[in-house]
Structures are given as C-alpha cells and as structure tokens.
Design an enzyme around this catalytic site. Sequence first.
Site, PDB file in Angstrom:
ATOM      1  CG  ASP A  37      -1.966   1.076   1.201  1.00 13.49           C
ATOM      2  OD1 ASP A  37      -1.873   1.967   0.342  1.00 13.49           O
ATOM      3  OD2 ASP A  37      -2.877   1.049   2.053  1.00 13.49           O
ATOM      4  CG  HIS A  38       4.531   1.582  -1.201  1.00 22.94           C
ATOM      5  ND1 HIS A  38       5.856   1.935  -1.226  1.00 22.94           N
ATOM      6  CD2 HIS A  38       4.420   0.635  -0.254  1.00 22.94           C
ATOM      7  CE1 HIS A  38       6.516   1.225  -0.331  1.00 22.94           C
ATOM      8  NE2 HIS A  38       5.661   0.427   0.272  1.00 22.94           N
ATOM      9  N   GLY A 106       4.094   2.388   9.212  1.00 22.24           N
ATOM     10  CA  GLY A 106       4.319   3.094   7.964  1.00 22.24           C
ATOM     11  C   GLY A 106       5.749   3.507   7.682  1.00 22.24           C
ATOM     12  CD  GLU A 107       6.898   1.533   4.730  1.00 17.85           C
ATOM     13  OE1 GLU A 107       6.019   2.018   3.977  1.00 17.85           O
ATOM     14  OE2 GLU A 107       6.867   0.367   5.145  1.00 17.85           O
ATOM     15  CG  ASN A 110       4.501   4.745   1.051  1.00 19.79           C
ATOM     16  OD1 ASN A 110       4.621   4.852  -0.164  1.00 19.79           O
ATOM     17  ND2 ASN A 110       5.046   3.751   1.746  1.00 19.79           N
ATOM     18  CB  SER A 173      10.313  -4.381  14.388  1.00 20.30           C
ATOM     19  OG  SER A 173      10.093  -3.295  15.283  1.00 20.30           O
ATOM     20  N   GLY A 174       9.906  -6.062  17.367  1.00 19.24           N
ATOM     21  CA  GLY A 174      10.633  -6.398  18.584  1.00 19.24           C
ATOM     22  C   GLY A 174       9.698  -6.574  19.759  1.00 19.24           C
TER      23      GLY A 174
END
Length: 321
Positions: A37-38, A106-107, A110, A173-174
Amino acid sequence: MTRFGYTLMTEQSGPRELVRYAAAAEERGFDFEVSSDHFSPWLVEQGHAPHAWTLLGAVAQATSRVELMTYVTCPTIRYRPAVVAQQAATLQLLAEGRFTLGLGSGENLNEHVVGEGWPAIDARQDMLVEAMEIIRELLGGGLVTYDGAYFRVDSARIWDLPEDGVPIAVAVSGEKSVARFSGLADHLVAVEPDAELVRAWDGAHEGPSRKIGQLPICWDPDEGAAVARAHEQFRWFAGGWSVNADLPTPAGFHGASAFVREEDVADSIACGPDLDRIAESARPFLDAGFTDLAIVQVGDEGQDRFLEEAAEPLLERLRAL
C-alpha cells in the site's frame, strides 16, 4: 503446514497488470495474496504506485478462492483510521470474507506526501495504538465516539459491515512492539525470519494466530538477467527497515543504495532458474515458526512467464519443505 502467498507489488506494476497477475496466481495454486500500500515506489526504476484499496476491490472480483490482505496499510497519516475501517469493511464484503487487514506504523516515503510531517518512532507507535483501537471499535458495530491524543472520532458508524468482522494483522519488529500490539491484533506480520519475535508474540498473544512473512525472489531462466533485475528493482531492500522507514523519496533510496552491488543483492535474494535453491531460501521463515509466507517475484518484466512456467513447480518445492 505453511501457507504460501503471492505478492501484488504495487511499486513495480500497474493496476491492470496486477489484477491479471492476481487471477493467474490463484489459478497456479497460491493460498493467499497480499498487496503493498504505497503512494510512491521505492525506486524510480520500479515506476508504479497504484491505489491499493481500489486494486484489491478489483482483485476481489477477479478471484474467488485466495485470501487477500494489505501488507501493510498505515492508518495514521495518509489515511485516517475511521476511513480505513470503512475501507476494510467494504472490501471484506466484496471479498466474501477472504480479507485480512494488515496494519503497520508506515514509512516516511508514503506518509509525508499529505504534508503532516513524519513523527518519531515512539509517536508513530502511539498513533498506531489509537488507530487500531478506533478501527476495532468501528468494525465491532455500533456508534463510536473517540477522543485520543492524536485522533478524534465523532459519532461514527460503519453501515455496511461484514457479519464475521475483519481479522487484523499488525507489523511488529521487537518485544516492545509485541507488547503494545499483541492485544489489538489477531495475527503477526514480520519481514525478518526472527524466531525470538515469533516466540514473544505467542507468549503475549491470547489464542491461535498466523505469523505472516514475506520473501523476495527473482526467478529467470538467465541467472545474470535475474541478478541484474533484482539489483535494479530491489537494491533498496539492503538498507534494512530502520533506514527504509525514514527516507522520504525515491531519490533518497537511490542515494542510499548507490553503493549496493549486484553481488550484494544476489547474496540476500535467491536469483536465477534453480527452483530448489529459491525454495530453500524460504527455510529460515519455516524454521522460525511462520505459518504464512508471501513470495515477491521481483520486477514486472517476466512476471507473466514466472506465473506460467515457475509458480506451480516452485509451490510444489516450497510445500515439500
């Protein structure tokens, strides 16, 4: 037994092509399909970024058996959580119960596009907690009012709601993110074959859950062509998610990956015609306890040929593991 999926990589293909690939992947026997989803591709060379939710609506009508999933949607900046809940409910109805909502923090690539900035990681995770609380309440039915530190919802209701709801998966992630999100999601998403992460999730999450990973490969009858294509299209992958989450543009990824060599990419992505070697590259995810693994065939070029010639024998080898 591990289930194997096909990735609708929106960064590397246009929408009509992706719908065609989705139908072909179902015919070839994949168990599920995930869509990125970008708003932007990772690299200019990839060249695409169609709207994932419009795409999945079309895919839901072009397929009848495979499960569908966002991998993953960020519900905090580019989208508002109430809108994501409405989108998920509608897609679940169109897919007749085959959809899972995959969520993550998210990143920058985007999310910065709407001009709201890019928060620090702790704030992003706080925002995701609130967003998931809102989404779960709305998908549960009834009238929702919510007053949080980041989001407000005023007398909202999802009017077209699937009877059996929408399962939610979350990218972690952790241990810290496991602790925060395991009570808000049904399933785990992770991009690394981390057995400790799976054990932490199983220890924190109540009840059975799927552990869903993703594996890039680059099949081609010509190994040199496969390596070159993987380098051109997927060298961004070498930075790792701690870098990838924060770079804002494809130009940034171009600069960050300028010194990544073809052999570096070939060391991390199985390339070429050897299906046994490609299948074996999935073993770390199986050994780590993943229940679902989505395959990414790198590049739009050769995607039809991969589905026609390699997908079925690859699935046989993967299932034999």
